[in-house]
Design a protein around this motif. Sequence first.
Motif, PDB file in Angstrom:
ATOM      1  N   LEU A 104      -6.080  11.735   7.459  1.00  0.00           N
ATOM      2  CA  LEU A 104      -5.184  10.762   6.832  1.00  0.00           C
ATOM      3  C   LEU A 104      -5.942   9.504   6.407  1.00  0.00           C
ATOM      4  O   LEU A 104      -5.721   8.984   5.307  1.00  0.00           O
ATOM      5  N   ILE A 105      -6.833   9.013   7.261  1.00  0.00           N
ATOM      6  CA  ILE A 105      -7.612   7.823   6.914  1.00  0.00           C
ATOM      7  C   ILE A 105      -8.410   8.060   5.640  1.00  0.00           C
ATOM      8  O   ILE A 105      -8.366   7.256   4.706  1.00  0.00           O
ATOM      9  N   VAL A 106      -9.133   9.170   5.588  1.00  0.00           N
ATOM     10  CA  VAL A 106      -9.929   9.470   4.385  1.00  0.00           C
ATOM     11  C   VAL A 106      -9.012   9.695   3.190  1.00  0.00           C
ATOM     12  O   VAL A 106      -9.286   9.204   2.087  1.00  0.00           O
ATOM     13  N   GLY A 107      -7.907  10.394   3.402  1.00  0.00           N
ATOM     14  CA  GLY A 107      -6.964  10.611   2.306  1.00  0.00           C
ATOM     15  C   GLY A 107      -6.472   9.301   1.714  1.00  0.00           C
ATOM     16  O   GLY A 107      -6.435   9.138   0.490  1.00  0.00           O
ATOM     17  N   LEU A 108      -6.107   8.350   2.571  1.00  0.00           N
ATOM     18  CA  LEU A 108      -5.589   7.073   2.073  1.00  0.00           C
ATOM     19  C   LEU A 108      -6.685   6.183   1.491  1.00  0.00           C
ATOM     20  O   LEU A 108      -6.482   5.541   0.461  1.00  0.00           O
ATOM     21  N   VAL A 109      -7.842   6.169   2.128  1.00  0.00           N
ATOM     22  CA  VAL A 109      -8.943   5.347   1.602  1.00  0.00           C
ATOM     23  C   VAL A 109      -9.372   5.839   0.227  1.00  0.00           C
ATOM     24  O   VAL A 109      -9.689   5.035  -0.658  1.00  0.00           O
ATOM     25  N   THR A 110      -9.335   7.143   0.022  1.00  0.00           N
ATOM     26  CA  THR A 110      -9.790   7.694  -1.255  1.00  0.00           C
ATOM     27  C   THR A 110      -8.803   7.470  -2.397  1.00  0.00           C
ATOM     28  O   THR A 110      -9.148   7.728  -3.551  1.00  0.00           O
ATOM     29  N   VAL A 111      -7.624   6.955  -2.097  1.00  0.00           N
ATOM     30  CA  VAL A 111      -6.738   6.520  -3.185  1.00  0.00           C
ATOM     31  C   VAL A 111      -7.481   5.489  -4.031  1.00  0.00           C
ATOM     32  O   VAL A 111      -7.358   5.456  -5.253  1.00  0.00           O
ATOM     33  N   GLY A 112      -8.306   4.698  -3.361  1.00  0.00           N
ATOM     34  CA  GLY A 112      -9.087   3.683  -4.059  1.00  0.00           C
ATOM     35  C   GLY A 112     -10.026   4.251  -5.109  1.00  0.00           C
ATOM     36  O   GLY A 112     -10.286   3.606  -6.123  1.00  0.00           O
ATOM     37  N   ALA A 113     -10.533   5.465  -4.891  1.00  0.00           N
ATOM     38  CA  ALA A 113     -11.408   6.076  -5.897  1.00  0.00           C
ATOM     39  C   ALA A 113     -10.652   6.285  -7.205  1.00  0.00           C
ATOM     40  O   ALA A 113     -11.191   6.058  -8.288  1.00  0.00           O
ATOM     41  N   ALA A 127      -5.515   0.690 -10.753  1.00  0.00           N
ATOM     42  CA  ALA A 127      -4.306   1.135 -10.039  1.00  0.00           C
ATOM     43  C   ALA A 127      -3.155   1.423 -11.003  1.00  0.00           C
ATOM     44  O   ALA A 127      -2.017   1.048 -10.763  1.00  0.00           O
ATOM     45  N   CYS A 128      -3.462   2.091 -12.097  1.00  0.00           N
ATOM     46  CA  CYS A 128      -2.453   2.516 -13.080  1.00  0.00           C
ATOM     47  C   CYS A 128      -1.706   1.349 -13.709  1.00  0.00           C
ATOM     48  O   CYS A 128      -0.562   1.500 -14.136  1.00  0.00           O
ATOM     49  N   SER A 129      -2.342   0.194 -13.785  1.00  0.00           N
ATOM     50  CA  SER A 129      -1.644  -0.993 -14.297  1.00  0.00           C
ATOM     51  C   SER A 129      -1.175  -0.841 -15.745  1.00  0.00           C
ATOM     52  O   SER A 129      -0.237  -1.515 -16.156  1.00  0.00           O
ATOM     53  N   LYS A 130      -1.793   0.055 -16.503  1.00  0.00           N
ATOM     54  CA  LYS A 130      -1.392   0.258 -17.895  1.00  0.00           C
ATOM     55  C   LYS A 130      -0.507   1.501 -18.079  1.00  0.00           C
ATOM     56  O   LYS A 130      -0.183   1.858 -19.206  1.00  0.00           O
ATOM     57  N   LEU A 139       2.782   5.231  -6.319  1.00  0.00           N
ATOM     58  CA  LEU A 139       3.430   5.961  -5.233  1.00  0.00           C
ATOM     59  C   LEU A 139       3.023   7.435  -5.262  1.00  0.00           C
ATOM     60  O   LEU A 139       2.727   8.035  -4.219  1.00  0.00           O
ATOM     61  N   GLN A 140       2.984   8.016  -6.456  1.00  0.00           N
ATOM     62  CA  GLN A 140       2.555   9.414  -6.585  1.00  0.00           C
ATOM     63  C   GLN A 140       1.109   9.579  -6.109  1.00  0.00           C
ATOM     64  O   GLN A 140       0.779  10.578  -5.472  1.00  0.00           O
ATOM     65  N   ASN A 141       0.254   8.602  -6.411  1.00  0.00           N
ATOM     66  CA  ASN A 141      -1.139   8.662  -5.949  1.00  0.00           C
ATOM     67  C   ASN A 141      -1.208   8.658  -4.430  1.00  0.00           C
ATOM     68  O   ASN A 141      -1.923   9.466  -3.827  1.00  0.00           O
ATOM     69  N   VAL A 146      -1.855  11.748   0.699  1.00  0.00           N
ATOM     70  CA  VAL A 146      -1.358  12.146   2.024  1.00  0.00           C
ATOM     71  C   VAL A 146      -1.224  13.670   2.074  1.00  0.00           C
ATOM     72  O   VAL A 146      -1.600  14.303   3.069  1.00  0.00           O
ATOM     73  N   VAL A 147      -0.720  14.261   1.015  1.00  0.00           N
ATOM     74  CA  VAL A 147      -0.628  15.723   0.944  1.00  0.00           C
ATOM     75  C   VAL A 147      -2.022  16.336   1.029  1.00  0.00           C
ATOM     76  O   VAL A 147      -2.244  17.333   1.734  1.00  0.00           O
ATOM     77  N   PHE A 148      -2.985  15.749   0.341  1.00  0.00           N
ATOM     78  CA  PHE A 148      -4.377  16.212   0.415  1.00  0.00           C
ATOM     79  C   PHE A 148      -4.874  16.146   1.862  1.00  0.00           C
ATOM     80  O   PHE A 148      -5.514  17.081   2.349  1.00  0.00           O
ATOM     81  N   ALA A 149      -4.557  15.060   2.562  1.00  0.00           N
ATOM     82  CA  ALA A 149      -4.958  14.917   3.965  1.00  0.00           C
ATOM     83  C   ALA A 149      -4.330  16.011   4.829  1.00  0.00           C
ATOM     84  O   ALA A 149      -5.006  16.594   5.690  1.00  0.00           O
ATOM     85  N   ILE A 150      -3.063  16.285   4.588  1.00  0.00           N
ATOM     86  CA  ILE A 150      -2.387  17.367   5.324  1.00  0.00           C
ATOM     87  C   ILE A 150      -3.103  18.694   5.053  1.00  0.00           C
ATOM     88  O   ILE A 150      -3.315  19.499   5.964  1.00  0.00           O
ATOM     89  N   GLY A 151      -3.485  18.904   3.810  1.00  0.00           N
ATOM     90  CA  GLY A 151      -4.205  20.126   3.454  1.00  0.00           C
ATOM     91  C   GLY A 151      -5.567  20.225   4.119  1.00  0.00           C
ATOM     92  O   GLY A 151      -5.969  21.300   4.575  1.00  0.00           O
ATOM     93  N   MET A 152      -6.293  19.105   4.190  1.00  0.00           N
ATOM     94  CA  MET A 152      -7.589  19.131   4.880  1.00  0.00           C
ATOM     95  C   MET A 152      -7.410  19.447   6.363  1.00  0.00           C
ATOM     96  O   MET A 152      -8.136  20.252   6.932  1.00  0.00           O
ATOM     97  N   TYR A 153      -6.427  18.803   6.967  1.00  0.00           N
ATOM     98  CA  TYR A 153      -6.155  19.032   8.381  1.00  0.00           C
ATOM     99  C   TYR A 153      -5.764  20.507   8.617  1.00  0.00           C
ATOM    100  O   TYR A 153      -6.293  21.157   9.519  1.00  0.00           O
ATOM    101  N   GLY A 154      -4.872  21.016   7.791  1.00  0.00           N
ATOM    102  CA  GLY A 154      -4.460  22.413   7.919  1.00  0.00           C
ATOM    103  C   GLY A 154      -5.623  23.374   7.711  1.00  0.00           C
ATOM    104  O   GLY A 154      -5.763  24.369   8.449  1.00  0.00           O
TER     105      GLY A 154
END
Length: 160
Positions: A104-113, A127-130, A139-141, A146-154
């Motif tokens: 989850l930490i990596v999933g959320l931090v990588t939103v920044g990428a 951050a999609c400002s345009k 929000l979708q990002n 988070v879904v990606f994090a769930i997938g990595m964990y699974g």
Amino acid sequence: MFEFIYLAILIGIGGTALLDLWALLLKTTLGLPTPPWHLVGRWFAGMPEGRFIRREGIPNAPTVSNELAIGWAMHYVIGILFAAAVLLIWGVQWAHNPTFLPALIVGLVTVGAGWFILQPGMGVGVACSKAPKPNVARLQNIVGHVVFAIGMYGAALLVG
């Protein structure tokens, strides 16, 4: 080293595949568009020529041969790199006894990428400002990562 690479590939593919299934579910149930992987491919294809930022927006850039394949490939390569980050920080032993928090930490931090590299580079702004609906896109990002994090964990539960 082989185990690290093997686990990063499997866990990264698992997380990315769940994210793709999530996008398909959103398209099917809510009619949301799937990510434009051809445009991501177009953006990556311009990098060897020194084109890292498309102020005019990547949809206005000339099409590139195999851009869809490039986009899909880079999508999975990045997922593998993010999984490698989990393994670098928490060690290969994480994959043998995974907990959700590191993913989850990596999933959320990588939103920044996406917010600070991909989206500005493609001409969508920081951050999609345009984007037409920046807060919806943000929000979708976040939910997608988070879904990606769930997938990595699974995936780690399955392969570890």
